[in-house]
Every structure is written in C-alpha cells, then in structure tokens.
Design an enzyme around this catalytic site. Structure first.
Site, mmCIF file in Angstrom:
data_model
loop_
_atom_site.group_PDB
_atom_site.id
_atom_site.type_symbol
_atom_site.label_atom_id
_atom_site.label_comp_id
_atom_site.label_asym_id
_atom_site.label_seq_id
_atom_site.Cartn_x
_atom_site.Cartn_y
_atom_site.Cartn_z
ATOM 1 C CE LYS A 282 -57.532 38.049 17.146
ATOM 2 N NZ LYS A 282 -58.061 38.970 18.122
ATOM 3 C CD GLU B 175 -56.060 33.697 11.363
ATOM 4 O OE1 GLU B 175 -56.373 32.597 11.865
ATOM 5 O OE2 GLU B 175 -55.330 34.515 11.926
ATOM 6 C CG HIS C 181 -62.870 29.524 18.259
ATOM 7 N ND1 HIS C 181 -61.988 28.835 17.449
ATOM 8 C CD2 HIS C 181 -64.005 29.668 17.532
ATOM 9 C CE1 HIS C 181 -62.571 28.596 16.282
ATOM 10 N NE2 HIS C 181 -63.780 29.081 16.309
ATOM 11 N NE ARG D 173 -55.903 39.626 27.436
ATOM 12 C CZ ARG D 173 -56.038 38.312 27.383
ATOM 13 N NH1 ARG D 173 -55.451 37.559 28.288
ATOM 14 N NH2 ARG D 173 -56.744 37.733 26.430
#
Length: 630
Positions: free
Chosen positions: A116, A200, A235, A297
């Site tokens: 990431k 983040e 999440h 994917r």
C-alpha cells in the site's frame, strides 16, 4: 482459448468461476483440502485434486501443491479467485513459467499495487489523489506512534500487504495506539506473512467507493462504473451496491478517470478494482475523494457490477488471459438500474458477531434472485476458512426497489443450527438512514445496538406455539406424522377449536401467551424432538419448546471463566495468575476463521487461572482463563 481451467481457491468463488467455464465449454478442475473433501466446489468440478490438510497454509496457500495439481490434471489455465494466492506475484510467475495461462494481473502490476505504501507513491506520480498519512520504512512502534500523533487522531493502521479488513484498526487516542498496533501486526503477519503497516488519517464521514477497471494486453483500459461498499463492520464489507448513491455525473467522471489512470500506470491486464475513500460530510465531491488501494484481482462484490452492465467479468478474464481485446469499448458499456449484494455470514450478531461453525442441517435460500454460494444442506461450515457462506444479489430499476427486494430475500433465509447474520442484514436494509442513502463506514458501529437485537414477532410466536401444542396433541406419540417432509416449509392452518393458554420457552426464555386460533402456521421447521420447533422470523431462527433447552456458549460466564467460543489458536495471553484486571480488559486473544477474537474480563477482579499459552490449539468451550471477583 484454453480448454481447461483449475481454480486455485474454494467455496463460492470456485463455484462462480466454474459456472462461466461450463457455459464456455471449458473443463473445470478443483483443488481441495481434507476439510473440503465433500465441499460444493469439489462436487461441481469435472475433476478434483486433494492438496493437503485443512489449514490453508498447508493446502490452498502452498503454491507448489497447486502447481503440481495443475500439471497432474493437464490444466491449461489457473484462475486464483480472490484471497489465498490471488495477489501473489511469485505464484503468478511460477504459473507462467510452467507454461500455464495465468488468469490474473501481471506479476509486475501485483507487485506495484500489492504494497500500500509503494502504491500510494506511484499514484501520486500518476496524478491520482491520495489520503494523507505515513508510508515510511521506519516500523518501530515508537516512531509509528509519533507519526500517528503528528497526523492527529483518529487514525487508521493498515497492513502494508493487507486486504479484506485484516490487519486494520481504527485508533481513537494516542494511549490506545500501541495495543492496536500490536494486534494489527500479529494479524498481518498471520494473514500475509508481512507485519509492516502504514498509517492514514481517518476520515470522519467516510464513504468507501471503488471503481471496477479492466485492461487487455493491447494496452486498453476501461471502467465499468463504481460500487459503494460503505456498509461495513470492522472494515469487512457487508452490503455493496452499484451505482453509488448520491453520485453525480461530474464526480463519476472524475473518479472513473482517476481509476483508469491508476490502472494504466501499472500496465494493468484483467479485472481489478481501484478503491477510494470519500469525505461525504457534505455529499460526494470530486475534490474530496482519495485513492486508498488497488485490488489486483476479482472482487467479492463483482456481481453488482455484472448486474448493472450485463457483463460476465469472469468471461472477460478468460478472454483477456487468452490475449483477446476488451470485448466492449468504453462508450458501449451500459449502466442499467440498481444492484445490491448482501454477504451472508455464518456468525452470531447477538454474540459479538462470533463466527458459527457446524453442520447445515437446514439450509434454504430464496430461489428468485442470484445466489452465489459454496455450501449446501447437509454440508458443514468449517473453522478453517472465512465465515461467508453465500452472497444474495438483486437487480432492480431503482435503489429503493433493490433495497426492499434484498431485505425480503434476507428475511427468507433459513439456516439451522449454524447461526447467520440474515436478520441483521434485514435490519440494515430497512433502516431509514440506509434507505435514504445516508450511510458511511461508521453506520453499523453507530447503530449496532438496534441492528443486532433479536425479538420474535407476536405472529411468529403464535404460529410456532400453535404447531407446538396442537401438533403434539393431534399426532400423539408420532409427532411428525402429518408433516413428515424433511425441513419442509409449512403453509397450512391447524384446525384448533378454541384459544388456549400456552406456556413455551423461546430460546430458553419462559413465555406465556393466549393462542389465537386464527393465526396460520408458516415456515415452521421441526427438530427431532416432540416438544420443540424452530421458527424462522425475518431471517432469524427461534427455538420454541415446551422445556427450557440447556446449552453451552463461548465467551465469559457468570462464574468468571473465559471459554473459547470456537476452536482456534491462542495468539496472545496478556495476563497472568494474580494480575488485577478491570471489566473489559483483554485476557486471551484467540485466532479463528481468519480473525482475532479477544476474550475479556467479565468484571473487575483477579486472574485466578490461565489455561492456555500462545500457540495452543484449543477446542470450543475450553476454559482459557478464570477471573475471580474482588
């Protein structure tokens, strides 16, 4: 086009890929673990190969075993599904080196987007906006905490190599950061073999919006519009829809253009998803949407995109892997109506959403909508894999109609004795804020109390009680004589002559009611017990009986013992005998079904016993620790 395909996966995605392969005349090959010997994907394949023990790390995650199965069966192509090896660049390279067609993203694209932190730097260079945060190499806890403090709370800790909510935690305060970090790192190491994280800034009114992209080997990249996946818990996506509510034309153009730029930046081929986070505090605006990550994917939620576009994304994957161009030009890709998908999980919302395992003695899903599943009645939900057992997908002309139809479909779910989140899904879909499109990723957390309450309706209770009483009275010792079909739904009226008082237990709780002779018995399912029925009401099963049932459950008990809610592995023990603890303090952390479950002190007291150590495999209901009240 290749003539055979091996799916290096299991469950509903393997069955989904096989469906398209069969339609295209392609031979299907399954791989399976010892736990999946009777699984649906094994039954549906033309050929199946055993590749190892139940644990994924000894079977589905072992690239060499999958490749050996492909070579032994003469598979010309491998489709990785999602999860497991689907975003493993080394596996993709090994497949290609073996002369087998890889139905997935190029290894270089997987690497570019797999981490990431590196992906965000690449996106900045491509002109794609990203969220503020820390993506550096210094992974010491002290430095990560300092960076989080500088960003300002709340922050989101995310596994660099993560996905699916694994290795991800929202942290509200500086004091809570280090504990959350440790948990993230453990989960990330277990799920991805990489404990590195990034940090983040947490957006306070976040919407999760993603764009389906597709590329071919000729350099063409198109998008198939956006999906909204904001309804999440921890999440993990719960309900997804396409298109996104509140999305206007200019904002859609900005986000889809950014997604195509992102895919082109890594020379993408095949199906992929660019995920964005939007600050929806003042609606959706192009300048308040930021890149989060790319999934290289097929996504779990791809059916909603297929529904509004009429495209079979798996067929497109096959064609791209065979070197064919994208079948449609951008201007020719339609967007019709509204689609929604609900993920049906084997879990108990009334008990902290703990996964539920066991045999599916009764398993009924609606037959008038699209269902993607990998289980069947008589099969089992295993402790070793993800607890999602089905996806329910609807397509209607409007969002309101889609939500109503999906709510009805979830209300018709009948599963016993494994617990599911069907009733929880109904409450989500019927909640006024959801119906209005007023949701963000914190919706479930804020409304969880109302969404998880269980209460059988008066009508349902009357119906079940009438069958219970009059079924016994009228049939004598042969309780099942009038209704002998196994698991059959009841749609009849019992001919009782007068109302009567009935004392029954509902899920073990005593209830007294006056039976109304005008109530019909519907969807009552009998247990092999002459004094018990199971009634399904709005997707939730209720055990109605003449006697109070006795049962054990996981978690904490009134005597202070902490019991394993399911079989699993101990990954942390944070207290020792003699330690003074407070109510809610974590004592033991159990890993099961790819998630961590913390067992906490049920009250203030002292730890008087610890019966498990890190690394232990424990059985369901095992006593892991005991707390004695002060």
């Amino acid at each position: 086009m290749f003539k055979s395909v091996l799916v290096a996966n299991r469950g509903e995605i393997a069955c989904r890929v096989f469906r398209t392969a069969r339609r295209m005349g392609i031979r299907t090959i399954a791989v399976y673990s010892e736990a999946d010997a009777r699984a649906m994907h094994v039954r549906e394949a033309d050929e199946a190969v055993l590749i190892g023990p139940a644990a994924a790390r000894e079977s589905y995650l072992v690239a060499e075993k999958v490749l050996a199965a492909a070579k032994a069966t003469g598979a010309e192509a491998i489709h990785p599904g999602y999860g497991f090896l689907s975003e493993n660049a080394e596996f993709a390279e090994a497949v290609m080196a073996a002369g087998i067609v890889w139905i997935g993203a190029p290894p270089a694209s997987i690497r570019a987007m797999g981490l990431k932190d590196a992906a965000k730097k690449l996106m900045v260079a491509a002109g794609v906006p990203v969220t503020p945060g820390y993506m550096g190499e210094d992974q010491t806890p002290a430095h990560l905490k300092a960076e989080a403090d500088a960003i300002g709370y709340p922050v989101l800790i995310k596994a660099v190599a993560g996905g699916g909510g694994k290795g991800m935690r929202r942290v509200e305060t500086s004091e809570a950061f280090l504990d959350a970090l440790a948990s993230c790192q453990r989960e990330a190491a277990s799920s991805f073999g990489d404990d590195r994280v990034l940090i983040e800034k947490y957006i306070l009114s976040p919407r999760h919006i993603e764009v389906q992209v597709f590329g071919d080997s000729q350099g063409e990249v198109v998008h198939l519009y956006e999906r909204d996946c904001s309804l999440q818990r921890r999440h993990q996506k719960v309900i997804e829809e396409a298109p996104a509510p509140g999305m206007d034309g200019p904002t859609r153009a900005a986000i889809t253009d950014a997604a195509v730029r992102a895919a082109k930046a890594v020379n993408y081929i095949g199906a992929g998803t660019i995920e964005f986070i939007a600050d929806a505090s003042e609606g959706l605006h192009a300048d308040r949407i930021w890149f989060m990550e790319m999934n290289t994917r097929l996504q779990v939620e791809h059916p909603v995109t297929e529904s509004i576009t009429g495209v079979d994304l798996v067929e497109w994957q096959f064609r791209a892997a065979a070197g064919e161009p994208v079948p449609l030009k951008q201007a020719d890709i339609p967007m019709n109506g509204w689609a929604m998908e609900a993920r049906l999980y084997a879990e108990d919302p009334s008990n902290g959403f703990l996964p539920s395992i066991g045999k599916l003695n009764h398993f009924r899903l609606p037959d008038d909508i699209r269902i993607d599943t990998g289980v069947f009645e008589g099969g089992e939900v295993s402790q070793f894999y993800d607890p999602m057992i089905a996806k329910l997908i609807v397509h209607e002309t409007s969002r309101e109609a889609a939500a109503a139809r999906l709510a009805d479909a979830c209300a018709d779910v009948e599963v016993w004795p494994v617990k599911t989140n069907a009733a929880f899904l109904v409450k989500c879909l019927e909640h006024p804020k959801f119906v209005e499109g007023d949701v963000d990723t914190g919706f479930i957390a804020k409304e969880e109390g109302d969404l998880t309450v269980r209460k059988i309706s008066d009508y349902a209770l009357q119906s079940a009680a009438r069958v219970l009483r009059f079924g016994v009275e009228e049939s004598g010792s042969d309780y099942f004589a009038p209704w002998s079909q196994r698991g059959g739904a009841m749609g009849f009226r019992l001919n009782a002559t007068s109302a009567a008082s009935q004392t029954v237990y509902v899920d073990g709780l005593l209830t007294r009611l006056e039976i109304d002779d005008n109530i019909a018995a519907e969807r009552v399912h009998f247990e092999p017990d002459p004094v018990t029925t199971v009634y399904f009401d709005e997707g939730s099963p209720y055990r109605v009986s003449m006697n109070a049932p006795v049962g054990a459950g996981g978690g904490s008990t009134s005597d202070g013992s902490l019991r394993a809610p399911m079989p699993g592995k101990i990954v942390a023990v944070s207290a020792a005998v003699g330690d003074v603890v407070v109510k809610g303090q974590p004592i033991v952390v159990l890993e099961a079904m790819k998630m961590e479950h913390a067992l906490v002190a049920p009250f203030d007291g002292t730890v008087s016993g610890v019966g498990a150590a890190v690394g232990d495999q424990v059985a369901a209901d095992a006593v892991l620790a005991t707390v004695t009240a002060d």
